[in-house]
Scaffold this active site. Structure first.
Site, mmCIF file in Angstrom:
data_model
loop_
_atom_site.group_PDB
_atom_site.id
_atom_site.type_symbol
_atom_site.label_atom_id
_atom_site.label_comp_id
_atom_site.label_asym_id
_atom_site.label_seq_id
_atom_site.Cartn_x
_atom_site.Cartn_y
_atom_site.Cartn_z
ATOM 1 N N THR B 143 0.817 -1.224 0.000
ATOM 2 C CA THR B 143 0.000 0.000 0.000
ATOM 3 C C THR B 143 0.847 1.269 0.000
ATOM 4 O OG1 THR B 143 -0.142 -0.214 2.396
ATOM 5 C CG2 THR B 143 -1.984 -1.041 1.136
ATOM 6 N N SER B 149 -6.943 -0.059 -1.226
ATOM 7 C CA SER B 149 -7.828 -1.050 -1.842
ATOM 8 C C SER B 149 -7.502 -1.249 -3.322
ATOM 9 C CB SER B 149 -9.282 -0.595 -1.696
ATOM 10 O OG SER B 149 -9.671 -0.675 -0.350
ATOM 11 N N GLN B 337 -28.059 -11.232 29.234
ATOM 12 C CA GLN B 337 -27.907 -12.504 28.505
ATOM 13 C C GLN B 337 -27.995 -12.265 27.000
ATOM 14 O OE1 GLN B 337 -31.083 -14.932 30.119
ATOM 15 N NE2 GLN B 337 -30.323 -14.659 32.207
ATOM 16 N N GLY B 401 -18.597 0.781 33.964
ATOM 17 C CA GLY B 401 -17.404 1.591 34.172
ATOM 18 C C GLY B 401 -16.135 0.751 34.238
ATOM 19 N N GLU B 424 -5.579 -6.207 4.661
ATOM 20 C CA GLU B 424 -5.735 -7.397 3.818
ATOM 21 C C GLU B 424 -7.068 -7.351 3.091
ATOM 22 O OE1 GLU B 424 -2.104 -9.235 5.225
ATOM 23 O OE2 GLU B 424 -3.401 -9.978 3.641
#
Lengths: 656, 656
Positions: B143, B149, B337, B401, B424
């Site tokens: 790059t 890209s 949950q 916190g 990648e």
């Protein structure tokens, strides 16, 4: 001709988009903020930029200790500037929120440090009059190591001793150590401590607040019986010194009890104007709702910064194109528009909400009917802080690798915003306050009462005739979720579970969704009316109405399952239409996006992000900032670790 | 009797949940990983814990420079240990992924630094044989400042000079500076540079890779004509020194061209085994797909760490309860949950996917049919990195916190994972590879061909009879999205836009959703079959099947709009059933949650999070770590800034 005092933006690669904008950004800035606010912001930002104490180094990497020192020095300098004397706040209380937001754009920690100390001296009144010029420095201490959300259960005690007319403050065990207290780590001399008040008869009268001195202002050494310290590094806001304190029989004068909700006579008798202890508790925490309103707005500041960076980057970063030779700005891609522009619309919608709600809040704070305000503030903070947190992450990813470079600031912005989801009430816990309020309204209705609900005002028909689809759908959505949540709660109760269980088991997909849909409708409704108001200039209303429509449809799109589930929508077409409308609006708004961030962006010095500068010279700015970093081109100080003493591969295998 | 070598976990507050678990966590660990892998992990983790070079201080706050130094020293030590000699990898290539994942649990930067240098020396072969014992140190440079890209568009040039039989490497302008190169900031001596190859006739032959020396291994000073430096602080992974390099007529021998995809004769003629330049380009980047497969798995490591912290915290943190006197663990709340346990199921599903896919990958890498593998790896990296990023943020917020305190590590884990979404191949860009592949398959079908699609294998009927709802719905979903995307693309093409525009305008709600749904189905299908396999012990299959069902339903719930839109679902019941099933599964799994994280958790030393320790002594661990921090109870070094020289309020007003 708009105000000539608003400086022009520098010319450069962003001009291409600026020329395509459908409106004048200066006119929009004046319309959205007002000339007086804009002048105040310029005044403040210019002062900070000129003052070397507020200077920053390119690519700086400061230790936590250094950050705390710098923030303290800057805080002290703010006392000298006194940008917003009390009389100005009285004239225009909204100014206070604007000031916080501006400081927060420079640095959240500095804003928090300054505001917390100001807040304590306001609440403590004459007990901390010396704090005005930092002879003392204050903080609020509510949460403990083992209790945050359930503040009723905190364990620090304040027992009255009539012999000396003192309270004795104690931390019964380490789990009751005051923890997470902003300003307490290094600087606070006085703490507004929330503790369980005990009279000499060992009767507990619940939570009250007391002023306790923890450090000597002449030396910053801890007072006898006080163990006070720094909690260490946090994910963000490291300029603010959060701390802990443990009390061992610390004696304070009787007068250090803040007696708004209850008092103790010199002989040790408890007296209170509240008959119902629940109400007393509520009143003693009332001050915290001011905090939530304020966070709703300051959180938004973080998204304004991140969005400015991401839009300016997207408008100047070119990648791929119709042919190998021609690359186009990434803002031209449908996917990039869809990732960013709805969050841009959220900024405008939430900004208007904050300003209009703040005015309601000031009017209603003292009134009995302030409960509705409470219900709104308990959901607006979650909506704002979550929208902002997700939006910043999207901005970071939308800027690719360069968004991951610390100097571009997206990391700090995200990390500084993150605790907005947690403090002054955890978002998920707060939302229950809102749904409880709405369910109670239904309950009273079902029992023949006529409860006042000005939220009903929100449900009233809108004046405007167009763009009504999202509003109408949202009204249906809130009503449906309210009905379903009420039914769910009734059903859970019928299973003979406790009320506690019944409430807990009605959260997911019911009460939790209800509270969010309710606040989204509230925000949308206000913004919709604002953009369709006859006072909105015709030059601005088209783009504002597009923002309102996009915010509405985009928010609504997260509730599509419910709309289908409840039969409001059916078949293939509605979802297709909604999706297609969102993409069309994004595409219509993309040429306005640069101008829309110009309206909300602070000056480059405050934004402090090379890839987000107003001149749009993405690579030049990034490159020069990288080169001005520390030791960039030097070999590392530990070079000889590389050059000598080469490792023998496998030499430590034997030791295993 | 399970393997007695797996150490027991310490007793403590987590015992309450551990006793309620429906399965034996050691049996699960052996079943999921195998005894040899578990032994290897213990061996590795124990070695790191015993070695002072790998020691960490409670609440440490290291500068970027210090982090780079420490990571380098640790990297050197890894050469000495040589935990995984080449012959072991050949025996069991999966070991390599396990080793990366273990190192990454200790520190992502260290893993990246070590692996990058190993990878370069593997790819460069005999050209960098000295790298084996760090005489040289390598990195990959693809790059550039203005191109990531769109790697085809990179601008660094390598022009062949037949007079000296050398290539001349140049950076035409700052936008072509190699940027973001891992290991290049401080330590790399040799760079595997991707550059446009020019023959003396000025003909460009596209991207090729060359070995270029950038620093003198004896001094670490830059070579002549090379400007090489450190990019500075990143949001995370700061132990890894990312850097940039600018070449000014740097000459390298002709032999330094890595000639797998093309070569230049001594006279300057270009020769290549590939006739089609597109294929040549593809082959030269082929190595990167190995990276994506590897990131799919190492990203998951981050969620394993965060989930261990969040579940252990939730099982020991009590807040509120049925009465004022009785508080319950926050894990007992439906909402908690629902926020965490689906991500726990994702860990198990993705872990199995990675292992099984890795084996396919090894089998198929060289084959022509590897394109399907490519399509899967291009979507598994996005799915994994995004699921992990969102999951970590949920874990952070779920710990309130305390999750925001740096020592508990959730911030580092999030920041270290973040770039997995970008490097990648940017997630959003990669997903287009997957949807293009699927659309091409439809295209061939429509034109009467019989293209091989082993993904069809994925669509085949599952063996098991129960829990089939999510799989069946997913199959319908992928088919629907494929049909709709193909129609959308056809429609866009018909509007006579360019192919480029047609593709871009078919992403949101179509191709993008298609690629994600496809990979989710793939992951779900594999995990479903695994949990229903007859070899799965009956003692483990109930909990594994619940995890598979939850992962399927939870993933599916994000596509409900499409399911309603396409008419697969209709009316109120399906959404209610789905939501109710998700909540029921969460509730059934909550007593297993602690044991499920015991299976995936590394030892406490590696996890390095006081609130996540295996003994569950949340407050004791947190408190003692806070107290052992640096200067915790001391006054700040700048105390006299507070105690003297008090600010005069408003004194700087005049200067404004």
């Amino acid at each position: 001709m708009v105000n000539p005092e608003i400086p022009d933006l520098p010319r450069g690669p962003l001009d291409a988009y600026r020329k395509k904008a459908s409106f004048d950004w200066k006119e929009m800035a004046i319309f959205m903020s007002g000339e007086d606010i804009l002048a105040f912001k310029r005044h403040l930002f210019t002062a900070l930029e000129k003052d070397p104490i507020f200077a920053r180094q390119p690519g700086e990497d400061l230790s936590v200790e250094k950050k705390r020192e710098l923030t303290f020095r800057r805080c002290k300098q703010l006392f000298r500037y006194d940008f917003l004397p009390q009389e100005k706040v009285v004239q225009n209380p909204w100014m206070h929120a604007v000031f916080n937001s501006c400081l927060s754009m420079y640095d959240s920690s500095l804003m928090a440090k300054y505001m917390l100390s100001k807040g304590v001296s306001r609440d403590a009144g004459s007990l901390l009059s010396l704090s005005v010029n930092m002879q003392t420095f204050g903080c609020f201490a509510l949460t403990e190591l083992s209790h945050g959300s359930n503040s009723k259960a905190i364990r620090t005690t304040a027992k009255y001793d009539p012999n000396t007319q003192e309270f004795v403050i104690n931390t019964p065990n380490i789990e009751a150590a005051k923890f997470w207290i902003g300003n307490l780590g290094k600087t606070a001399t006085h703490v507004l401590v929330f503790a369980q008040l005990f009279t000499p008869d060992d009767h507990c009268h619940g939570l009250h607040s007391f002023i306790v001195q923890v450090r000597d202002p002449k030396t910053l050494f801890a007072m006898p019986g006080v163990m006070v310290g720094d909690m260490g590094k946090k994910l963000g806001q490291n300029g603010l010194d959060n701390g802990f304190v443990v009390f061992h029989n610390v004696r304070i004068p009787r007068e250090n009890l803040l007696n708004r909700t209850g008092d103790v006579t010199p002989e040790g008798h408890y007296v209170t104007p509240f008959k119902d202890p629940t109400k007393r508790f509520g009143a003693s925490l009332g001050a915290l709702s001011t905090g939530r309103v304020s966070i709703t707005y300051t959180a938004l500041t973080n998204l304004k910064l991140a969005m400015t960076v991401a839009i300016r980057f997207s408008a100047t970063r070119c990648q791929f194109g119709p042919s190998d030779d021609e690359e186009i700005p990434v803002l031209e891609y449908q996917l990039q528009q869809w990732r960013l522009i709805p969050y841009l619309s959220a900024i405008y919608a939430l900004k208007h909400f904050c300003r209009s709600f703040f005015i309601n809040f000031l009017d209603e704070r003292q009134a009995e009917l302030g409960r509705e305000i409470h219900a709104i503030s308990c959901s607006s903070k979650p909506l704002s802080s979550w929208t902002v947190q997700r939006g910043i992450q999207e901005c970071r990813e939308a800027c690719g690798g360069h968004g991951y470079l610390a100097m571009n600031r997206l990391g700090d912005i995200r990390d500084d915003n993150d605790p907005n989801c947690t403090y002054e009430g955890d978002n998920n816990v707060l939302l229950q306050q809102t749904s409880n309020y709405l369910l109670n309204w239904v309950h009273l209705k079902h029992h023949g009462e006529q409860p006042e609900l000005r939220a009903a005002m929100l449900m009233a028909d809108s004046k405007a005739l167009i763009w009504k689809l999202p509003l109408a759908a949202y009204r249906w959505l809130v009503c449906f979720l309210l009905k379903e949540s009420y039914a769910k709660l009734t059903q859970e109760r019928a299973l003979r579970k406790t009320e506690f269980e019944a409430r807990n088991n009605s959260q997911v997909y019911y009460c939790h969704s209800l509270a969010l849909a309710f606040i989204e409708l509230t925000v949308l409704h206000r913004f919709h009316d604002f953009t369709h108001d006859e006072d909105t200039p015709p030059s601005l209303s088209p783009v504002l109405q597009r923002l309102a429509a996009l915010y509405g449809l985009w928010s609504l799109s997260k509730h599509m399952t419910t709309l289908y589930q409840g039969g409001y929508l059916c078949g293939k077409e509605p979802a297709e239409l909604l999706h297609s409308a969102i993409l069309t609006l994004c595409s219509q708004l993309k040429d306005d996006a640069v101008a829309l961030v110009d309206v909300i962006a602070p000056p480059d010095f405050i934004l402090n992000s090379p890839i987000g500068r107003a001149d749009g010279e993405l690579y030049k700015n990034l490159w020069s900032t990288v080169l001005q970093g520390c030791h960039v081109l030097e070999r590392p100080s530990w070079w000889s670790e590389f050059c000598n003493d080469k490792p023998v591969v496998g030499s430590l295998q034997a030791k295993l």
